[in-house]
Design an enzyme around this catalytic site. Structure first.
Site, short mmCIF file in Angstrom:
data_model
loop_
_atom_site.label_atom_id
_atom_site.label_comp_id
_atom_site.label_asym_id
_atom_site.label_seq_id
_atom_site.Cartn_x
_atom_site.Cartn_y
_atom_site.Cartn_z
N ASP A 131 12.14 14.16 -30.65
CA ASP A 131 12.78 15.03 -29.83
C ASP A 131 13.61 13.64 -28.84
O ASP A 131 13.74 12.44 -28.89
CB ASP A 131 11.61 15.02 -28.40
CG ASP A 131 12.72 16.83 -27.46
OD1 ASP A 131 13.36 16.41 -27.90
OD2 ASP A 131 12.19 16.40 -26.67
N HIS A 145 21.48 15.29 -33.97
CA HIS A 145 21.01 15.52 -34.98
C HIS A 145 21.59 14.72 -35.94
O HIS A 145 20.16 15.07 -36.63
CB HIS A 145 20.73 17.65 -35.56
CG HIS A 145 20.63 17.93 -34.42
ND1 HIS A 145 18.91 18.04 -33.56
CD2 HIS A 145 20.96 19.01 -33.19
CE1 HIS A 145 19.28 18.35 -32.30
NE2 HIS A 145 20.97 19.78 -32.36
N LEU A 188 2.86 8.72 -49.90
CA LEU A 188 2.81 9.50 -48.05
C LEU A 188 2.74 11.06 -47.94
O LEU A 188 3.26 11.59 -48.89
CB LEU A 188 3.64 9.06 -46.87
CG LEU A 188 4.17 9.61 -45.79
CD1 LEU A 188 2.93 9.19 -45.13
CD2 LEU A 188 5.53 9.30 -45.16
C1 IPE Z 1 10.07 20.21 -29.55
O1 IPE Z 1 11.22 19.92 -28.64
C2 IPE Z 1 9.89 20.32 -31.24
C3 IPE Z 1 10.83 19.74 -32.05
C4 IPE Z 1 11.37 18.08 -31.37
C5 IPE Z 1 11.46 20.46 -32.89
P1 IPE Z 1 12.28 20.99 -27.75
O2 IPE Z 1 13.36 19.88 -27.56
O3 IPE Z 1 12.16 22.08 -28.58
O4 IPE Z 1 10.86 21.35 -26.33
P2 IPE Z 1 10.78 21.43 -25.16
O5 IPE Z 1 11.94 22.73 -24.71
O6 IPE Z 1 11.85 20.02 -24.58
O7 IPE Z 1 9.53 21.89 -24.76
C1 IPE Z 2 14.58 17.56 -30.70
O1 IPE Z 2 15.55 16.87 -30.51
C2 IPE Z 2 15.53 18.13 -32.37
C3 IPE Z 2 15.12 19.37 -31.79
C4 IPE Z 2 14.65 20.31 -31.11
C5 IPE Z 2 15.80 20.30 -33.20
P1 IPE Z 2 16.24 17.95 -29.17
O2 IPE Z 2 17.60 18.66 -29.74
O3 IPE Z 2 15.55 18.45 -28.29
O4 IPE Z 2 17.07 16.62 -27.57
P2 IPE Z 2 16.98 16.89 -26.00
O5 IPE Z 2 15.41 17.17 -26.45
O6 IPE Z 2 17.86 18.23 -25.89
O7 IPE Z 2 17.34 16.02 -25.69
MG MG Z 3 13.86 18.67 -26.77
#
Ligand code: IPE
Ligand code: IPE
Ligand code: MG
Length: 246
Positions: free
Chosen positions: A31, A48, A141
């Site tokens: 995240d 991303h 792995l």
């Molecule tokens: C969790 O992150 C999902 C992934 C990292 C794929 P999110 O960014 O979706 O989670 P929330 O919305 O902060 O809970």
């Molecule tokens: C995690 O990073 C990737 C996915 C959930 C696909 P985020 O896109 O949630 O990044 P933040 O949380 O907005 O910084």
């Molecule tokens: Mg996120």
């Protein structure tokens, strides 16, 4: 240039990291990509891209240190709520990764996808099938990618399968549930890592994490380094796991 050369020279002398023991199964919630991009005034898609590079680096490292299982959260059942453009960006990165199948052939990584594949584009489903088939005999792995994965969705699916199997209610045990999850046959994750400063599971492995240890950090996923994983594992090795005992 000087700093770069110094880094190369230092890496030549760097002691290989060794651990007293490793968790059996690490799960990572990757995240913070969006916030990483925002801090640099870049579009979320750049976050991303950086996050995807980081995933490859960390997976390779886990393979190198001899970890048995790594499960990464790539896209949740809730992430469809994001703008279509962002969802498309993420799916395109996944396509690139899957097409670059030599990544895992040469590295002896066994790849598996967990989650509901049904809503994915047909070409992605085919690429996933190919890559799983090609890497199934790899002995390194075991890398699980959670894609369109949701812990509740997984449990609902498991319950449906169990009911359809006709098993009598009294015969249902913990094992029955575990064996009907996407992670059937794998050990539960014993260590869950979430960078990005959030302190929640976001619907990740909610059944399997019953006795997991957690490691939270403010580092945004694209900034996560192998040294942070080393720190996390060292921390894990200090934990006293009691499982309800004394
Ligand atoms: C969790 O992150 C999902 C992934 C990292 C794929 P999110 O960014 O979706 O989670 P929330 O919305 O902060 O809970
Ligand atoms: C995690 O990073 C990737 C996915 C959930 C696909 P985020 O896109 O949630 O990044 P933040 O949380 O907005 O910084
Ligand atoms: Mg996120």
């Amino acid at each position: 240039m000087c700093a770069y050369l110094l880094g190369v020279i230092m890496s030549l002398f760097k002691k290989e990291t060794t651990f007293n023991s490793l968790p059996e199964h690490i799960a990572i919630i990757m995240d913070g990509n969006g916030r990483w991009a925002k801090k640099r005034s870049l579009p979320r898609s750049a976050g991303h891209v950086a996050g995807s590079k980081k995933f490859k680096e960390i997976a390779r490292y886990c393979n190198k240190i001899g970890l048995h299982y790594l499960t990464v959260y790539a896209f949740s059942t809730e992430n469809w709520k994001r703008p279509k453009e962002e969802v498309d960006n993420i799916m395109n990165l996944l396509r690139e990764y899957l097409k670059d199948a030599k990544n895992f052939k040469e590295e002896n990584i066994c790849l598996k996808f967990i989650g509901d594949r049904e809503p994915l584009d047909e070409d992605i489903k085919l690429l996933i099938d190919d890559v799983e088939e090609e890497s199934k005999n790899a002995t390194g792995l075991k890398l699980n990618i959670a894609l369109n994965y949701g812990g509740r969705d997984e449990i609902v699916n498991a319950v449906r399968k169990i009911v359809k199997s006709g098993i009598s209610a009294d015969c249902i045990t913990d094992e029955t549930i575990s064996q009907n999850l996407y992670t059937a046959g794998m050990p539960d994750p014993d260590f869950i890592i979430r960078p990005s400063g959030e302190y929640r599971l976001s619907n990740y492995l909610i059944w399997q994490s019953a006795y997991a240890e957690y490691w939270f950090s403010d580092i945004l996923w694209p900034d996560f380094k192998t040294k942070h994983l080393d720190m996390a594992i060292e921390d894990f090795n200090k934990r006293n796991r009691r499982y309800g005992g004394i």
